[in-house]
Scaffold this motif. Structure first.
Motif, mmCIF file in Angstrom:
data_model
loop_
_atom_site.group_PDB
_atom_site.id
_atom_site.type_symbol
_atom_site.label_atom_id
_atom_site.label_comp_id
_atom_site.label_asym_id
_atom_site.label_seq_id
_atom_site.Cartn_x
_atom_site.Cartn_y
_atom_site.Cartn_z
ATOM 1 N N ALA A 210 128.380 45.526 67.095
ATOM 2 C CA ALA A 210 128.401 45.958 68.494
ATOM 3 C C ALA A 210 129.038 44.922 69.408
ATOM 4 C CB ALA A 210 126.979 46.262 68.968
ATOM 5 N N GLU A 211 129.033 43.651 68.989
ATOM 6 C CA GLU A 211 129.610 42.604 69.826
ATOM 7 C C GLU A 211 131.113 42.460 69.648
ATOM 8 O OE1 GLU A 211 127.660 38.846 69.693
ATOM 9 O OE2 GLU A 211 125.644 39.716 69.778
ATOM 10 N N VAL A 212 131.680 43.074 68.610
ATOM 11 C CA VAL A 212 133.114 42.925 68.361
ATOM 12 C C VAL A 212 133.879 44.237 68.460
ATOM 13 C CG1 VAL A 212 132.722 40.914 66.892
ATOM 14 C CG2 VAL A 212 132.859 43.177 65.839
ATOM 15 N N LEU A 213 133.168 45.348 68.645
ATOM 16 C CA LEU A 213 133.809 46.662 68.708
ATOM 17 C C LEU A 213 133.616 47.277 70.077
ATOM 18 C CD1 LEU A 213 135.216 49.120 67.335
ATOM 19 C CD2 LEU A 213 132.900 49.897 66.689
ATOM 20 N N GLY A 214 134.742 47.643 70.709
ATOM 21 C CA GLY A 214 134.677 48.357 71.979
ATOM 22 C C GLY A 214 135.382 49.698 71.857
ATOM 23 N N GLU A 215 135.132 50.580 72.775
ATOM 24 C CA GLU A 215 135.806 51.881 72.802
ATOM 25 C C GLU A 215 136.461 52.068 74.156
ATOM 26 O OE1 GLU A 215 134.946 56.665 72.109
ATOM 27 O OE2 GLU A 215 133.517 55.156 71.369
ATOM 28 N N ASN A 216 137.786 52.077 74.127
ATOM 29 C CA ASN A 216 138.593 52.218 75.343
ATOM 30 C C ASN A 216 138.442 51.057 76.318
ATOM 31 O OD1 ASN A 216 139.466 54.820 74.444
ATOM 32 N ND2 ASN A 216 137.568 55.696 75.244
ATOM 33 N N ALA A 217 137.780 50.005 75.914
ATOM 34 C CA ALA A 217 137.605 48.838 76.773
ATOM 35 C C ALA A 217 137.166 47.667 75.920
ATOM 36 C CB ALA A 217 136.541 49.121 77.849
ATOM 37 N N TRP A 218 137.218 46.489 76.504
ATOM 38 C CA TRP A 218 136.797 45.269 75.807
ATOM 39 C C TRP A 218 135.332 45.398 75.382
ATOM 40 C CZ3 TRP A 218 139.603 41.425 73.934
ATOM 41 C CH2 TRP A 218 138.948 40.254 73.541
ATOM 42 N N PRO A 219 134.975 44.924 74.183
ATOM 43 C CA PRO A 219 133.577 45.004 73.745
ATOM 44 C C PRO A 219 132.631 44.383 74.767
ATOM 45 C CG PRO A 219 134.972 44.316 71.926
ATOM 46 C CD PRO A 219 135.845 44.337 73.140
ATOM 47 N N GLY A 220 131.601 45.134 75.116
ATOM 48 C CA GLY A 220 130.591 44.649 76.054
ATOM 49 C C GLY A 220 130.980 44.800 77.517
ATOM 50 N N ALA A 221 132.199 45.289 77.783
ATOM 51 C CA ALA A 221 132.622 45.421 79.181
ATOM 52 C C ALA A 221 131.899 46.580 79.855
ATOM 53 C CB ALA A 221 134.131 45.652 79.250
#
Length: 221
Positions: A210-221
């Motif tokens: 979850a800390e290294v994978l984002g969807e349509n945006a930077w992870p955790g943004a």
């Protein structure tokens, strides 16, 4: 796109898929080796795997040097030890902790290979005009191919990056513009670490997905 040599776009069998994912899961950065030699035909298969890695613009920037001279191995080990101590000092409060870690097997492994970026890389523009570091990314793919093949062959591989590249290039009389990026220790091992050694030694832990994978945006943004 088709040709007489085209391979059908079908998934591997379940057993074949499991073997691929097993090699990925059990691959380890090994530092402890047995002195037994690596069979020449096995070494050739590992080099074949590395040389069949993907490369940006098909530039194939990797070059391999097999180290068979024991005196040369000793000189390389001295370079690694010099940088190991410099790295320890740079770590500040973790200096003593780092010095207790075993970080290489240059004198122990059955085979030692140096992997370098070839000279003349600036001629390759395809895929590198805005991202010139893709030559290094391609070499990393070659090393990973060899790593997974080594696990499939029942061998260990350790990637040593603790050295001064200019000093190692000079020691091996590399042409101007070439740059060593890895000393690979390859050989038989008594057992694979159950988890990455730096996890076992509590140096670091694998980050959650979850800390290294984002969807349509930077992870955790």
């Amino acid at each position: 796109m088709s040709s007489p040599e085209a391979v059908a776009a079908q998934p591997f069998t379940e057993a074949e898929r499991e073997a691929v994912y097993r090699a990925i899961a059990e691959r380890r950065d090994m530092r402890h080796f047995l002195p037994d030699p690596v069979a020449p035909e096995v070494l050739q298969r590992l080099l074949w795997a590395a040389h069949h890695a993907p490369s940006v613009g098909y530039m194939q920037p990797w070059r391999f040097i097999r180290i068979t001279d024991r005196a040369l191995r000793g000189a390389m080990h001295a370079l690694v030890e010099e940088e190991r101590r410099a790295t320890a000092r740079a770590l500040g409060e973790r200096e003593d902790e780092f010095m207790r870690l075993k970080v290489e097997g240059v004198l122990d492994a059955g085979e030692v290979l140096v992997v370098a970026l070839a000279d003349g890389r600036e001629r390759h523009v395809f895929g590198r005009r805005t991202l010139p570091e893709m030559d290094l990314a391609s070499v990393a793919c070659a090393i990973e191919n060899m790593w997974l093949a080594a696990r499939a062959e029942g061998l260990g591989l350790g990637w040593v990056s603790i050295f001064d590249p200019l000093k190692l290039a000079g020691l091996l009389a590399m042409p101007e513009g070439a740059k060593p990026v890895a000393i690979l220790c390859v050989g038989h091992v008594a057992a694979y670490y159950p988890r990455p050694m730096l996890e076992i030694e509590r140096w670091a832990e694998r980050m959650p997905m979850a800390e290294v994978l984002g969807e349509n945006a930077w992870p955790g943004a």
